[in-house]
Structures are given as structure tokens and as C-alpha cells.
Design a protein around this motif. Structure first.
Motif, PDB file in Angstrom:
ATOM      1  N   TYR A 111      39.751  18.456  45.169  1.00  0.00           N
ATOM      2  CA  TYR A 111      38.507  17.830  44.748  1.00  0.00           C
ATOM      3  C   TYR A 111      37.388  18.009  45.772  1.00  0.00           C
ATOM      4  CZ  TYR A 111      40.127  13.916  47.719  1.00  0.00           C
ATOM      5  OH  TYR A 111      40.578  13.146  48.764  1.00  0.00           O
ATOM      6  N   PRO A 112      36.173  18.365  45.308  1.00  0.00           N
ATOM      7  CA  PRO A 112      34.975  18.207  46.124  1.00  0.00           C
ATOM      8  C   PRO A 112      34.497  16.762  46.015  1.00  0.00           C
ATOM      9  CG  PRO A 112      34.413  19.269  44.066  1.00  0.00           C
ATOM     10  CD  PRO A 112      35.910  19.081  44.059  1.00  0.00           C
ATOM     11  N   LEU A 115      27.163  11.684  52.355  1.00  0.00           N
ATOM     12  CA  LEU A 115      28.377  12.352  52.819  1.00  0.00           C
ATOM     13  C   LEU A 115      28.794  13.392  51.791  1.00  0.00           C
ATOM     14  CD1 LEU A 115      31.086  11.179  51.082  1.00  0.00           C
ATOM     15  CD2 LEU A 115      30.497   9.150  52.390  1.00  0.00           C
ATOM     16  N   ALA A 116      29.505  14.391  52.268  1.00  0.00           N
ATOM     17  CA  ALA A 116      30.082  15.419  51.408  1.00  0.00           C
ATOM     18  C   ALA A 116      31.436  15.792  51.989  1.00  0.00           C
ATOM     19  CB  ALA A 116      29.182  16.644  51.333  1.00  0.00           C
ATOM     20  N   GLY A 117      32.395  16.099  51.132  1.00  0.00           N
ATOM     21  CA  GLY A 117      33.725  16.402  51.631  1.00  0.00           C
ATOM     22  C   GLY A 117      34.555  17.177  50.635  1.00  0.00           C
ATOM     23  N   ILE A 118      35.772  17.464  51.038  1.00  0.00           N
ATOM     24  CA  ILE A 118      36.736  18.150  50.194  1.00  0.00           C
ATOM     25  C   ILE A 118      38.109  17.587  50.511  1.00  0.00           C
ATOM     26  CG2 ILE A 118      37.119  20.045  51.834  1.00  0.00           C
ATOM     27  CD1 ILE A 118      37.273  21.903  49.350  1.00  0.00           C
ATOM     28  N   GLY A 119      38.986  17.510  49.501  1.00  0.00           N
ATOM     29  CA  GLY A 119      40.289  16.898  49.736  1.00  0.00           C
ATOM     30  C   GLY A 119      41.344  17.335  48.748  1.00  0.00           C
ATOM     31  N   ALA A 155      22.722  24.754  46.392  1.00  0.00           N
ATOM     32  CA  ALA A 155      23.924  25.160  45.656  1.00  0.00           C
ATOM     33  C   ALA A 155      24.692  23.883  45.347  1.00  0.00           C
ATOM     34  CB  ALA A 155      24.777  26.120  46.476  1.00  0.00           C
ATOM     35  N   ALA A 156      25.041  23.682  44.087  1.00  0.00           N
ATOM     36  CA  ALA A 156      25.617  22.397  43.704  1.00  0.00           C
ATOM     37  C   ALA A 156      26.574  22.536  42.538  1.00  0.00           C
ATOM     38  CB  ALA A 156      24.504  21.406  43.345  1.00  0.00           C
ATOM     39  N   LEU A 157      27.432  21.531  42.399  1.00  0.00           N
ATOM     40  CA  LEU A 157      28.263  21.344  41.220  1.00  0.00           C
ATOM     41  C   LEU A 157      27.713  20.159  40.432  1.00  0.00           C
ATOM     42  CD1 LEU A 157      31.935  21.693  42.533  1.00  0.00           C
ATOM     43  CD2 LEU A 157      30.735  23.271  41.004  1.00  0.00           C
ATOM     44  N   ASP A 158      27.565  20.331  39.118  1.00  0.00           N
ATOM     45  CA  ASP A 158      27.143  19.252  38.226  1.00  0.00           C
ATOM     46  C   ASP A 158      28.330  18.823  37.370  1.00  0.00           C
ATOM     47  OD1 ASP A 158      24.620  19.476  39.213  1.00  0.00           O
ATOM     48  OD2 ASP A 158      23.782  20.521  37.474  1.00  0.00           O
TER      49      ASP A 158
END
Length: 626
Positions: free
Chosen positions: A173-174, A190-194, A357-360
Motif C-alpha cells: 500500500y501507498p 506525510l507520505a509512505g509505503i508499507g 505525480a499522484a495516485l487518485d
């Protein structure tokens, strides 16, 4: 180092090794366990599916879950030796999350985290939690909290085949979100990945193991007196490791044998390679830097650009798209001031502008609330945006988070028109206006983004099949015209709409010009004597009323959007000191009345003109009758 200090360091190292080992075991060892019942989807019967990955899904209110876990965070402030994270950057807390699986491949989750405060989960030795080098103060003031939004991508079902009996599932998951540190009364994006790993114990209960790395700002973690840790490209971060339980909400075992496809809300979804789309558009961005007067956004904060996206609808309600935006690189605004660099803002255009650059994560509100109908042309979608923004002039970058709404109109099986509006938030490094954005993350900047463009389906346009419903219901113009002749009203008369809209605006323009000359009222800013009525409001409400009369039966949201846009124009005229409030009210009444008059005259002059617009394959079919 004395003997006591050596003993403490030895204990910390042992604690680190134990914690790390237990986390790894808890997170990954479940892959060797036996397999039992899993997600609540049903594979389409092999004789009828025609697609290897077709499944039946339930409606929006199914496949929800709740998670609760205890977690350990390991702070990683910029420029510090991570090997000293024990005890300097270690904290403990609790997470509560609510999520939903839309399809076997994708879902969403909202998560709340409260760290370093609960009585049994405290660390009084955390030097790296703001306020910096003051161990124990963070916990005494309340620790910190965070809100996360996660897009869950089930890796087993994405690259393999969905199986209802699968026990363990690994999801990538982003993450996007916000946090707030009570220790220094500051917050940050904040932004992350897991990775999320689940092991199912029964039809309802699962064990979960969750690990993520999260990037955040200097106002939240690790800021010292000199403030040298920064946000954006010099971000601080922290690992989060959680172990807990998940409970699935709703009906278990599909009502003891009742098949999903028997549910009136069930929809058959096809494989991961179907229902993809691309879209391109032009956009206008209105900057909103921290501390600036937004009424001056034109021209100080207005830029223009292009955007493109690639996305996929997983169900009629849910889609994900990747989007890129290039702003202020092709069409310059020589008066722009609110973009970096602050001392020479025109340099932004010369350096190439800025990009995102993004995810919607998209939720089709029309299909969610009113139910899926294949013949529907208008759709309203809301979306959450997670991504990054970079300034080419400074080479800086920052997390980006936004929310928005999009309206689409389907022209045929492949093409649709779209319009969207979003508000996106970034830190001061993202927009680079250091003179208006605070130096720490709490001084967030933002910008409105307004897009218009076209969308094209690029893969199998199969749609979705409801149980017992024939998805093939496109009508040609001839069929629609014959339907009208037999007594059923046509959906739209496009020439009449175009002529009436232009005429309504023209009548409003003539009316406001005449009234300005007669009344001769001075503007609030004393620039001239043409204040009453507001011409902008008159023409905006004339267009809004025309749109309302044509499209209200398709979707009331179209009318709401039109009136909201017209109202916003009127408010802006008052805020910018160009009109009194009663000037705007008079203009709105004039515009509304102009549209009513124009449409009434049109109906009297052309009572028998019938125009049908239908769709046959990939072409638009038009038939006119007199």
C-alpha cells in the motif's frame, strides 16, 4: 563509558534484536500455514465466465473490516545515526483502522494512530521525538497522533487468481496522511509505503502484521534548535511496525450458502486487464500560499498546464488512476508571483515550471448511491489524491495530498468528456514560497486545480453485468427518435441548448449594460461608476440556469455545480471589492430572468423541432425531425 552505561547499552541492543526478530516472524511466517476461507467474493462459474479472473462482488456496504493493533515506531530524523534508534527514537502506540475491499485486488483503509502516550506503552528516553533532546516531554504533553489513508493492493490476487479458500494475503500500500505532535504543537503532511500481511483464523477473524516507512516534516520529528532537518527533499521519517487482529463486518459465509450473484446488488467484474482508460486535459491552477490573500490569486497565483492519467475501474463504484501534471511550463503568466523562487518568481517558468505525480483513489458517487446502470451517461466521482510535487527551479520536492470531485459525460462506448476540481495541499518546499509559507511543515501551502479534457477507454469495454440484467442497451439515434415520436421525451436537444445558452448570456449582458448606464453607481474600490448590477454574476447565473433547465433530470448535481460556480463568481466580486453584495444579488436575478425569458421564447418559436442524439458502436448518431 562506565559499567552502568555499558549495561544499559547492552540491554538496549538485546531489546532491539528481540523486537526485530519477533516482528519479522509475526509478519512473514504465516505464509506456511494451511488454507481456509478468505474474502467474500465468488468466482464466476467456469462455463459462463469467459474470463479467467471474473468474479461476482457485492454492493458498496459489503466487505468492510476493522483492525486493531499495537505498534512500535522507530524514528529516523534526517542526519542522525539510525543504529542509535534504541532508545533515542523508539515509541509505542495503538492503531485503529476501518477498511473495505472493493474487488479481490484492491481496497482502501483509513487508520488512526496514537503514539507515545498510553500508560503501558511509554518511552521516557526518546531524545528524537520533538521537542528535540528533551526526553519524556513529548509523552508528558500527549505524544503524537496520525491519520493515514491507504490504498491496499492484494499482491496474490493482482498477479495470481482469486481463491476464496486462501488463508494468508500480502498487500502493498501507498500511504498519505497528516500527523500532529502535541510535544511541539505542530503538524505535517506525510507520505509512505508499507506491507500488510493477514492470516485468516475463521470466517470473521484474522491476525495482521503491518510494516511501513513514513516520510514527514521537521516540525513533527527531530527538529533541533537550529532547525537543520528540513522537510521535502530533506525529510524525516519513521518506521511503523504493528501486530494485531482484524474482524470482518457484515454477513458471514454469504448467508449460509446463498451465492453472491443472487444478491440484487451484485456485479460481475472482469479481469485486471479490462476497463482501463486514459485521459488528457488542460488545467488552471490557483495558488493558495500560506498567509496570502486569496482574492489576489488572479493574476499573482494563476498558472496553466496539461495533465494526463492512466486508470482502471475495478467495480462500477471504485477506480484507481495514476496522474501526472505539468504546470507553468508551456503557457506563461508574466504576472505570477506566488511560485518559487520567491525572489524571482518569473524564473519558475523559465526553469520549466513544476510537476506533480499522484495516485487518485476514485469513488463513483452516482453508482454508489443510485446503483449501477449501463445506460447512464453522467457520472459524479469523488477522489482522494496522494503523491509528490517538485519545483524544477529549485529541485525541491514534497508530499502532496488532495481531494476533489469529477464529472464525466459519456459520448459513446469509448469516449467521455470530463471536468474536475480539486484542492491539493503541500508543504512550503512543495510550492517554494518561503516568504509566505512557514519554515516548518505546519506552514502548508495549497492550490486549487481545475481540469477539462477527454477520457478514452483503451481495453475491453465490457462494462459490468448485474445478475439477470442484459448489459447490451446502447440505443441509436433512430431508436431514440422513434421513442420520442411514440411519446417518450428525448434526452437532450443539443442545438436548442447551445442557442438558448448563448442567447441567455447575451440578454443578460445587454440588460446589465443598460442598467449600469442608468443607475451609475460607484464601485466600492472607487474605480468607476459601473457597480450596479454585477455583470459577472448576471452572465454566470444566466449560464447556470440554462444548464439547470437542460440537465436537471439527468443529475441534480450538475445543476448544483452550475449554481455553485456562479455563486463563487459573485462572492469573488464582493471579496475583491468590485461590487456591493446587493449588486451581485441584482446581477444573479437578472441572469436567472434572462435565461427564463430566452427559453420561454424558444419554446414558443420552435415548438416542433426534435433532435435525437444516440450512440451506435463507437460513433455518435444524430437524427433531426421538423
Amino acid at each position: 563509558m562506565n559499567r552502568s552505561e555499558c549495561r544499559k547499552m547492552s540491554l538496549y541492543k538485546k531489546s532491539f534484536v528481540k523486537t526485530l526478530l519477533f516482528s519479522i516472524i509475526g509478519l512473514f511466517s504465516v505464509s506456511f500455514c494451511p488454507q481456509i476461507h478468505a474474502q467474500q467474493f465468488e468466482v464466476v462459474d467456469s462455463l459462463e465466465k469467459g474470463n479467467f479472473n471474473s468474479v461476482w462482488t457485492r454492493g458498496f456496504w459489503n466487505n468492510w473490516f476493522v483492525q486493531v493493533d499495537l505498534d512500535m515506531s522507530l524514528q529516523n530524523p534526517y542526519g542522525y545515526d539510525f543504529s542509535k534508534v534504541f532508545p533515542n527514537g523508539k515509541s509505542f502506540g495503538m492503531d485503529v483502522a476501518v477498511g473495505k475491499w472493493f474487488a479481490p485486488q484492491v481496497g482502501v483503509r483509513g487508520k488512526f494512530n496514537w503514539e507515545n502516550k498510553l500508560p503501558l506503552l511509554k518511552n521516557d528516553h526518546a531524545n528524537w521525538l520533538a521537542p528535540f533532546d528533551q526526553p519524556g516531554v513529548n509523552r508528558e504533553k500527549g505524544g503524537y497522533i496520525a491519520l493515514y489513508g491507504d490504498l491496499l493492493v492484494n499482491m496474490h490476487n493482482l498477479f495470481g487468481t482469486y481463491r476464496a479458500d486462501r488463508t494468508w494475503n500480502l498487500s502493498l500500500y501507498p500511504r498519505i496522511g497528516v500527523n500532529y505532535n502535541f510535544g511541539v504543537s505542530k503538524g505535517s503532511l506525510l507520505a509512505g509505503i508499507g506491507l500488510l500481511n493477514t492470516y485468516r483464523l475463521s470466517d470473521r477473524w484474522s491476525l495482521i502484521g503491518d510494516i511501513a516507512y513514513i516520510m514527514t516534516g521537521s516540525g513533527f520529528v527531530g527538529i533541533n534548535e537550529s532547525g537543520g532537518t528540513g522537510t521535502g527533499s530533506n525529510s524525516n521519517g519513521y518506521f511503523s511496525i504493528g501486530l494485531g487482529a482484524q474482524v470482518d463486518l457484515g454477513k458471514v459465509k454469504q448467508e449460509k450458502g446463498k451465492k453472491v450473484k443472487d444478491d440484487e446488488h451484485s456485479v460481475r467484474t472482469d479481469g485486471v486487464w479490462d476497463n482501463w482508460f486514459v485521459q488528457v486535459g488542460a488545467d488552471m491552477s490557483l495558488m493558495n500560499p500560506y498567509g496570502c490573500n486569496f482574492s489576489k490569486v488572479i493574476p499573482k497565483g494563476m498558472t496553466f498546464g496539461l495533465n494526463g492519467a492512466l486508470g482502471k475501474w475495478f467495480t462500477p463504484e471504485f477506480a484507481v488512476r495514476g496522474r501526472v501534471q505539468w504546470e507553468n511550463g508551456l503557457i506563461p503568466n508574466n504576472s505570477v508571483e506566488w511560485v518559487a523562487p520567491a525572489d524571482n518568481p518569473k524564473e519558475n517558468y523559465k526553469s520549466g515550471g513544476f510537476a506533480t505525480a499522484a495516485l487518485d483513489v476514485m469513488l463513483n458517487m452516482t453508482n454508489t448511491i443510485a446503483g449501477y446502470r449501463p445506460e447512464r451517461k453522467w457520472h459524479t466521482s469523488a477522489f482522494l489524491r496522494m503523491g509528490v510535487i517538485t519545483q524544477f527551479s529549485e529541485g525541491s520536492g514534497s508530499p502532496l495530498m488532495g481531494v476533489g470531485v469529477e464529472e464525466t459525460y459519456r459520448l459513446n462506448d469509448r469516449l467521455s468528456l470530463f471536468g474536475s476540481a480539486a484542492y491539493q495541499v503541500s508543504t512550503s518546499e512543495g510550492l517554494g514560497v518561503s516568504t509566505t509559507g512557514m519554515e516548518v511543515a505546519a506552514g502548508s501551502n495549497g492550490f486549487f486545480d481545475i481540469d477539462f479534457g477527454i477520457r478514452c477507454e483503451i481495453s475491453s469495454v465490457t462494462g459490468w453485468h448485474r445478475w439477470g440484467q442484459d448489459p447490451s442497451n446502447a440505443q441509436s439515434a433512430e431508436q431514440m427518435f422513434q421513442s420520442h415520436v411514440s411519446g417518450s421525451p428525448l434526452r437532450h436537444n443539443w442545438p436548442r441548448f447551445a442557442v438558448n445558452t448563448v442567447a441567455s448570456v447575451a440578454v443578460a449582458y445587454v440588460g446589465k449594460t443598460a442598467l449600469k448606464a442608468v443607475v451609475n453607481e460607484e464601485r466600492p474600490d472607487h474605480s468607476d461608476n459601473k457597480s450596479f448590477p454585477s455583470g459577472h454574476a448576471a452572465m454566470a447565473f444566466a449560464a447556470a440556469r440554462s444548464i439547470d433547465k437542460e440537465f436537471r433530470k439527468d443529475s441534480p448535481w450538475i445543476s448544483v455545480a452550475g449554481y455553485a460556480a456562479a455563486t463563487a463568481i459573485g462572492v469573488e466580486r464582493v471579496v475583491s471589492d468590485r461590487h456591493h453584495w446587493y449588486d451581485v444579488l441584482a446581477g444573479a436575478a437578472l441572469g436567472f430572468g434572462s435565461a427564463e425569458l430566452t427559453w420561454w421564447v424558444s419554446d414558443k418559436l420552435f415548438p416542433n423541432r426534435n433532435v435525437a442524439v444516440g450512440f451506435a458502436g463507437n460513433a455518435i448518431d444524430v437524427k433531426v425531425g421538423l
